[in-house]
Design a protein around this motif. Sequence first.
Motif, mmCIF file in Angstrom:
data_model
loop_
_atom_site.group_PDB
_atom_site.id
_atom_site.type_symbol
_atom_site.label_atom_id
_atom_site.label_comp_id
_atom_site.label_asym_id
_atom_site.label_seq_id
_atom_site.Cartn_x
_atom_site.Cartn_y
_atom_site.Cartn_z
ATOM 1 N N ASN A 318 0.818 -1.213 0.000
ATOM 2 C CA ASN A 318 0.000 0.000 0.000
ATOM 3 C C ASN A 318 0.851 1.262 0.000
ATOM 4 O OD1 ASN A 318 -2.495 1.305 -0.075
ATOM 5 N ND2 ASN A 318 -2.603 1.492 2.148
ATOM 6 N N LEU A 319 1.865 1.288 -0.856
ATOM 7 C CA LEU A 319 2.723 2.464 -0.945
ATOM 8 C C LEU A 319 1.950 3.636 -1.527
ATOM 9 C CD1 LEU A 319 6.012 0.924 -2.381
ATOM 10 C CD2 LEU A 319 5.424 1.339 0.013
ATOM 11 N N ASN A 320 2.280 4.843 -1.072
ATOM 12 C CA ASN A 320 1.696 6.051 -1.626
ATOM 13 C C ASN A 320 2.695 7.184 -1.529
ATOM 14 O OD1 ASN A 320 1.338 7.374 1.072
ATOM 15 N ND2 ASN A 320 -0.108 5.698 1.370
ATOM 16 N N GLY A 321 2.276 8.362 -1.931
ATOM 17 C CA GLY A 321 3.179 9.502 -1.980
ATOM 18 C C GLY A 321 3.701 9.945 -0.627
ATOM 19 N N HIS A 322 3.050 9.502 0.465
ATOM 20 C CA HIS A 322 3.463 9.913 1.806
ATOM 21 C C HIS A 322 4.121 8.776 2.587
ATOM 22 C CE1 HIS A 322 1.497 13.910 1.785
ATOM 23 N NE2 HIS A 322 0.635 13.323 0.968
ATOM 24 N N THR A 323 4.483 7.696 1.893
ATOM 25 C CA THR A 323 5.171 6.597 2.561
ATOM 26 C C THR A 323 6.525 7.063 3.083
ATOM 27 O OG1 THR A 323 4.096 4.979 1.120
ATOM 28 C CG2 THR A 323 6.065 4.265 2.286
ATOM 29 N N LYS A 324 6.862 6.685 4.309
ATOM 30 C CA LYS A 324 8.118 7.116 4.914
ATOM 31 C C LYS A 324 9.310 6.589 4.104
ATOM 32 C CE LYS A 324 6.261 7.325 9.611
ATOM 33 N NZ LYS A 324 6.359 6.796 10.999
ATOM 34 N N PRO A 325 10.356 7.392 3.979
ATOM 35 C CA PRO A 325 11.524 6.984 3.179
ATOM 36 C C PRO A 325 12.139 5.659 3.623
ATOM 37 C CG PRO A 325 11.637 9.318 3.687
ATOM 38 C CD PRO A 325 10.481 8.772 4.464
ATOM 39 N N VAL A 326 12.138 5.400 4.934
ATOM 40 C CA VAL A 326 12.728 4.151 5.431
ATOM 41 C C VAL A 326 11.942 2.953 4.909
ATOM 42 C CG1 VAL A 326 13.231 2.793 7.489
ATOM 43 C CG2 VAL A 326 13.651 5.255 7.501
ATOM 44 N N ILE A 327 10.607 3.044 5.010
ATOM 45 C CA ILE A 327 9.753 1.960 4.518
ATOM 46 C C ILE A 327 9.874 1.841 3.007
ATOM 47 C CG2 ILE A 327 7.369 1.153 4.316
ATOM 48 C CD1 ILE A 327 6.779 2.537 6.960
ATOM 49 N N LEU A 328 9.905 2.988 2.344
ATOM 50 C CA LEU A 328 10.023 2.987 0.888
ATOM 51 C C LEU A 328 11.332 2.331 0.457
ATOM 52 C CD1 LEU A 328 8.476 3.984 -1.630
ATOM 53 C CD2 LEU A 328 9.870 6.058 -1.543
ATOM 54 N N GLY A 329 12.417 2.611 1.167
ATOM 55 C CA GLY A 329 13.708 2.005 0.845
ATOM 56 C C GLY A 329 13.700 0.503 1.038
ATOM 57 N N PHE A 330 13.066 0.054 2.136
ATOM 58 C CA PHE A 330 12.978 -1.387 2.400
ATOM 59 C C PHE A 330 12.174 -2.093 1.316
ATOM 60 C CE2 PHE A 330 10.580 -4.904 4.408
ATOM 61 C CZ PHE A 330 11.658 -5.741 4.708
ATOM 62 N N VAL A 331 11.027 -1.513 0.977
ATOM 63 C CA VAL A 331 10.178 -2.109 -0.059
ATOM 64 C C VAL A 331 10.881 -2.057 -1.411
ATOM 65 C CG1 VAL A 331 7.968 -1.918 -1.279
ATOM 66 C CG2 VAL A 331 8.059 -1.587 1.187
ATOM 67 N N ALA A 332 11.669 -0.985 -1.645
ATOM 68 C CA ALA A 332 12.411 -0.880 -2.902
ATOM 69 C C ALA A 332 13.394 -2.038 -3.048
ATOM 70 C CB ALA A 332 13.150 0.451 -2.965
ATOM 71 N N LEU A 333 14.078 -2.390 -1.976
ATOM 72 C CA LEU A 333 15.018 -3.512 -2.021
ATOM 73 C C LEU A 333 14.286 -4.821 -2.294
ATOM 74 C CD1 LEU A 333 17.425 -2.626 0.939
ATOM 75 C CD2 LEU A 333 17.901 -2.487 -1.514
ATOM 76 N N MET A 334 13.135 -4.996 -1.623
ATOM 77 C CA MET A 334 12.349 -6.208 -1.844
ATOM 78 C C MET A 334 11.833 -6.268 -3.283
ATOM 79 S SD MET A 334 10.119 -6.702 1.639
ATOM 80 C CE MET A 334 9.453 -8.238 1.014
ATOM 81 N N THR A 335 11.392 -5.122 -3.793
ATOM 82 C CA THR A 335 10.870 -5.068 -5.158
ATOM 83 C C THR A 335 11.959 -5.378 -6.167
ATOM 84 O OG1 THR A 335 9.237 -3.415 -4.490
ATOM 85 C CG2 THR A 335 9.691 -3.620 -6.848
ATOM 86 N N LEU A 336 13.148 -4.816 -5.961
ATOM 87 C CA LEU A 336 14.270 -5.110 -6.853
ATOM 88 C C LEU A 336 14.617 -6.597 -6.806
ATOM 89 C CD1 LEU A 336 16.589 -2.016 -6.206
ATOM 90 C CD2 LEU A 336 15.242 -2.516 -8.269
ATOM 91 N N GLY A 337 14.541 -7.168 -5.616
ATOM 92 C CA GLY A 337 14.799 -8.597 -5.478
ATOM 93 C C GLY A 337 13.793 -9.428 -6.259
ATOM 94 N N VAL A 338 12.516 -9.041 -6.194
ATOM 95 C CA VAL A 338 11.478 -9.751 -6.936
ATOM 96 C C VAL A 338 11.688 -9.589 -8.440
ATOM 97 C CG1 VAL A 338 9.004 -9.807 -7.453
ATOM 98 C CG2 VAL A 338 9.765 -9.659 -5.089
ATOM 99 N N CYS A 339 12.076 -8.387 -8.862
ATOM 100 C CA CYS A 339 12.334 -8.155 -10.288
ATOM 101 C C CYS A 339 13.491 -9.021 -10.784
ATOM 102 C CB CYS A 339 12.628 -6.678 -10.544
ATOM 103 S SG CYS A 339 11.193 -5.600 -10.347
#
Length: 556
Positions: A318-339
Motif C-alpha cells: 500500500n505504498l503512496n506519496g506519503h510513505t516514509k523513506p525508510v519503509i520505501l527504501g525497504f520495499v524498494a530492495l524487496m521489489t528489486l529482489g522480486v524483479c
Amino acid sequence: MFKLRRYGVAVANDSPTDKIASSRLNELLSGQSFAINLTVLFLITLGVVFRISNLGDKAFWGDEVYSLFRILGYSTIEMVQKIAQGNIVSAELVQQFQQFSPANNLGDVLRVLRHEDSHIAPLYFVLGNLWLSLWGDSAVALRSMSVIFSLATLPGLYWLCMELFGDRLVAKCAVALMAISPISLVFAQEARFYALWLGLLIYAGAALLHALRCNTHRSWAAFVLLATLALYTNLLSVIPITAYSLYAIAVHVKRDRYLAIKAVTACTGSLLAFSPWLAIYLGREQLQTDELTDVQTSLPAVAKHWLMLMSRGLMDFNLNGHTKPVILGFVALMTLGVCVLVAHSFYRLVRATAPRVWLFVLTLLLAMPVGVFNQILSTRMPPRYLLPMYLGMLLPLAYVAALSLKGGRVPGWLKVTRMGVIGVVVTSIFASGMMVRSEVWWNKQFSNCNPAIARFVNQAEKPLIISDGTGQVFFDHALSNVISLSRLVKPNVAFQLTIEGKTPVIPETGYSDRFVLTPSASLLSWLKGQYGDRLVKVHQSVSDYRGSDVCLWRIR
C-alpha cells in the motif's frame, strides 16, 4: 538396464534390491505429489476466502460509484441538473443515483454509455445491469460479480498453462500464485470491469494456443469469440489482441505461414466484430479531458512511480506519496529482489523451453507497456493497465517453482530461486491479509479520505458539505467522490454542490458546521478570499487531488 521414471529420474529395474528402491522412490514421489496438491488447494482456498471477506466494509470509491451509476442507466447531465445547481440537497437525494429507477432499463445503459462514456466498452455494464436486477443494487452485490469473474480466471489460467507448458505442475503453481496475488485481489473486490478483462484475456490466450495446436474451425471460432468479448469489455484489449497476432506471426511465419495467416485473420475478425462500438467511440461528441493535475515526468518521480507499480505485481504494501523513506527504501530492495527473481526465472524459461513458450510470456510482459508507451515516462500509468504484464511476471515464477518441486537433483540456483518464490508466496499472503482488513487501499485513490471524513462529519449536529464538480460530462470524478461520501454519512448531513467556475451562495446560519470537500482550485481560491483564516484544514489525503493534498476544509 535403466527405465525412465516420473520426473525424469532414471532407476535400475533388474534386481530385487533395485525394485525395492524403485518402489520407495515412487512412494516418495507420490507423497510429494499429495503435499503439493494439498498446498495448492490451501492457497486456492485462501484466495477464495480473501476475495469474499469484508466486501461491504471497504470504501465504495468514485470509480465504483460511476460503475453503478452507468449500470443503472443514469446520465451525468441528469445528475448535474438534480444535485449540482448550487441549491442544498439531502444525502438521500444524492444517493438516489446509486439506486434502481423504474424509469431506466437496459436500453438506457447502452444509451448513456454511447453518448457520455463511449471510451468504456459496454459488456461489463450490461452484465452488471442483469446481475443487479437479480440481487439488488448494494455494494456487496456488485462487487460479488467481480469476485466471480476473478475466481473464473483460475481455471482459465490452468488451461493457458497446459496449452503453453503442457505440464500440470506448472499449471497448479500458476493457479496457486494467482489465487493469492494481491493485484488480483484488488480488482476481485472492486466494482469495476478489470477482473472480467483479465479473465477474458487469459481465456483468449489459451484459446489462441489451442487453435494454433489443433487448427480446427471450432478452436478458431472460440478464440474469435473470446477475443471479441475482451474487446467489448475494455478498449485497451486492442493492444494484447494485436500482440497475440504478432506472437502467432513470430512463431509460425517460417514453419507454417498458413497457420500464421489464420491467426491474423482471427484477430482481425474479432476487431471487425468490435467495429460497431469502435465507430461509436471514434465518432463521439464528448471528448475526454485530463483531470490529473499532479502528473510528473521528472526521473525521480517516474522511478518512484514504477517502483510502486512493480511492487504491486506480486506483493503490495500500500505504498503512496506519503510513505516514509525508510519503509520505501525497504520495499524498494524487496521489489528489486522480486524483479531480479522474475528476470532470472524468465532467463531459465528461455534457456529450457521452445520459442513458442517464452515468446508468449514475453508478449504478455511487453504488450501493455509498449502499447501505452506515452504513459510510461510519467506518473500517469495506472496499475490496472498492466494486468497482462503482471500475469507475464507470474508465469516464469510458476515454471521455476514447478521445476524445483520435481524429483531428482536440485541445482544450487534452483534452490535459491525456490526460496525466492516461497518468499513471494509468504509476502503475497501477508499483503492480501492486510488488504482484506483495510477499508481503504491505494486503489481507492481520491476517495481514500472518505471513511475518515464520514466519521468526523457524522459527529456534527447538522453539518453542510460544500463541493463542486468538474463539469465533465463523460466522467465527473469530483461528483462521484461526493456520492461516495454520501453513502457513509448520516441522513442529517446536507450537501451544497455546484460545477467548477460557479460560486455557491453559502448560508451563514442554519447549520452547525460547514465543510468543504475536495474543492477545485478556483473554488478554493474564492473561499480563501472570502473567509481568510476562517477556512481551516481538517483532513489531509495521502495523495494530491485537484491540485491539493487537503481533502476536507472547515469554515469556522
